[in-house]
Design a protein around this motif. Sequence first.
Motif, short mmCIF file in Angstrom:
data_model
loop_
_atom_site.label_atom_id
_atom_site.label_comp_id
_atom_site.label_asym_id
_atom_site.label_seq_id
_atom_site.Cartn_x
_atom_site.Cartn_y
_atom_site.Cartn_z
N LYS A 14 -27.70 -1.65 -6.13
CA LYS A 14 -29.04 -1.57 -6.54
C LYS A 14 -29.93 -2.93 -6.66
O LYS A 14 -31.02 -3.03 -6.15
N LEU A 15 -29.10 -3.89 -6.94
CA LEU A 15 -30.09 -4.98 -7.09
C LEU A 15 -30.08 -6.03 -5.94
O LEU A 15 -30.48 -7.17 -6.33
N GLU A 16 -29.44 -5.64 -5.06
CA GLU A 16 -29.42 -6.71 -3.89
C GLU A 16 -30.79 -7.13 -3.08
O GLU A 16 -30.86 -8.24 -3.01
N ASN A 17 -31.99 -6.41 -3.63
CA ASN A 17 -33.08 -6.94 -3.07
C ASN A 17 -33.97 -7.28 -4.28
O ASN A 17 -35.41 -7.21 -3.97
N SER A 18 -33.43 -7.48 -5.27
CA SER A 18 -34.34 -7.75 -6.48
C SER A 18 -34.90 -9.13 -6.49
O SER A 18 -35.73 -9.54 -7.41
N ASN A 19 -34.43 -9.96 -5.77
CA ASN A 19 -34.96 -11.30 -5.80
C ASN A 19 -34.27 -12.05 -7.09
O ASN A 19 -34.51 -13.39 -7.47
N LEU A 20 -33.41 -11.54 -7.75
CA LEU A 20 -32.73 -12.01 -9.05
C LEU A 20 -31.40 -12.69 -8.72
O LEU A 20 -30.49 -11.98 -7.92
N ARG A 21 -31.24 -13.83 -9.13
CA ARG A 21 -30.10 -14.82 -8.99
C ARG A 21 -29.63 -14.92 -10.44
O ARG A 21 -30.21 -15.53 -11.15
N VAL A 22 -28.38 -14.49 -10.60
CA VAL A 22 -28.02 -14.49 -12.08
C VAL A 22 -26.47 -15.08 -11.87
O VAL A 22 -25.76 -15.16 -10.86
N PHE A 23 -26.43 -16.10 -12.87
CA PHE A 23 -25.18 -16.93 -12.99
C PHE A 23 -24.51 -16.51 -14.33
O PHE A 23 -25.07 -16.61 -15.49
N LEU A 24 -23.08 -16.35 -14.00
CA LEU A 24 -22.08 -15.87 -15.12
C LEU A 24 -21.45 -17.20 -15.76
O LEU A 24 -21.16 -18.03 -15.02
N ALA A 25 -21.06 -17.10 -16.95
CA ALA A 25 -20.22 -18.33 -17.45
C ALA A 25 -19.20 -17.57 -18.44
O ALA A 25 -19.47 -16.59 -18.90
N PRO A 26 -18.03 -18.01 -18.50
CA PRO A 26 -16.69 -17.36 -19.13
C PRO A 26 -16.78 -18.01 -20.48
O PRO A 26 -17.63 -18.95 -20.98
N LYS A 27 -16.27 -17.24 -21.52
CA LYS A 27 -16.08 -17.65 -22.95
C LYS A 27 -14.68 -18.59 -22.86
O LYS A 27 -13.84 -17.81 -22.56
N GLY A 28 -14.51 -19.55 -23.51
CA GLY A 28 -13.41 -20.38 -23.49
C GLY A 28 -13.00 -20.83 -22.43
O GLY A 28 -13.66 -21.11 -21.27
N GLU A 29 -11.62 -21.38 -22.41
CA GLU A 29 -10.86 -22.14 -21.55
C GLU A 29 -10.89 -21.23 -20.25
O GLU A 29 -10.69 -19.76 -20.48
N VAL A 30 -10.79 -21.90 -19.03
CA VAL A 30 -10.61 -20.98 -17.96
C VAL A 30 -9.48 -21.58 -16.92
O VAL A 30 -9.50 -22.93 -16.75
N ALA A 31 -8.71 -20.86 -16.36
CA ALA A 31 -7.70 -21.18 -15.42
C ALA A 31 -8.29 -22.03 -14.16
O ALA A 31 -9.35 -21.51 -13.78
N ASN A 32 -7.65 -22.70 -13.80
CA ASN A 32 -8.07 -23.64 -12.38
C ASN A 32 -8.34 -22.53 -11.25
O ASN A 32 -9.37 -23.00 -10.37
N LYS A 33 -7.62 -21.46 -11.11
CA LYS A 33 -8.03 -20.53 -10.06
C LYS A 33 -9.49 -19.74 -10.20
O LYS A 33 -9.81 -19.43 -8.99
#
Length: 189
Positions: free
Chosen positions: A142-161
């Motif tokens: 549904k949001l494909e044509n919304s012109n929104l670019r959203v960036f996620l961030a994890p909480k805590g440490e993240v594995a190299n993968k």
Amino acid sequence: MKKLSLIIIVLSLAACGSSNSKMSKDKFVVENLTNYNAEELKANYPEADFLEDTGMFEEGTVERAYTVMYPDTPDELHITWKTEDRKEIFDIRFSENGKWKSTEGIEIGTMYEALNKLNKKEISFYGFGWDYGGAVMWNNGKLENSNLRVFLAPKGEVANKFYGDRIIEASKEEIESLDLKVASIMLVN
């Protein structure tokens, strides 16, 4: 005479309510800003304390004029302009947990699962640790044509993968363990 006075008052109130058709009831919905120029922003957000300058964008390849609204507050908002005269917005960015949100209700801190529900299709995202880390792909939802670019961030440490300039492939459990939330939002005009 009382009827005439009442009619004049009602018409005056209606005129005041429609004096700025660009402004919605919620002035902190980022899409509401897209048709403003710099002067209109200042007129409609007189409390915003504006900073204006030019800088390098798009990984240091393009110089653009920019405006910062509400600097050094939770409502800080960055606007870059298509031209030096600040007549047309190029994009709008924010990453503080203030009042700004999208028309869909996406704001800083929105959870990964909520994005999937809003999109009505499962999203995917890029790895972390680079300029566009955590960038969401709407996957024709549904949001494909919304012109929104959203960036996620994890909480805590993240594995190299989970690092790198690539779409992350992981199990549902691995993604849930990241406790992903929206860390920044960009609206491209």
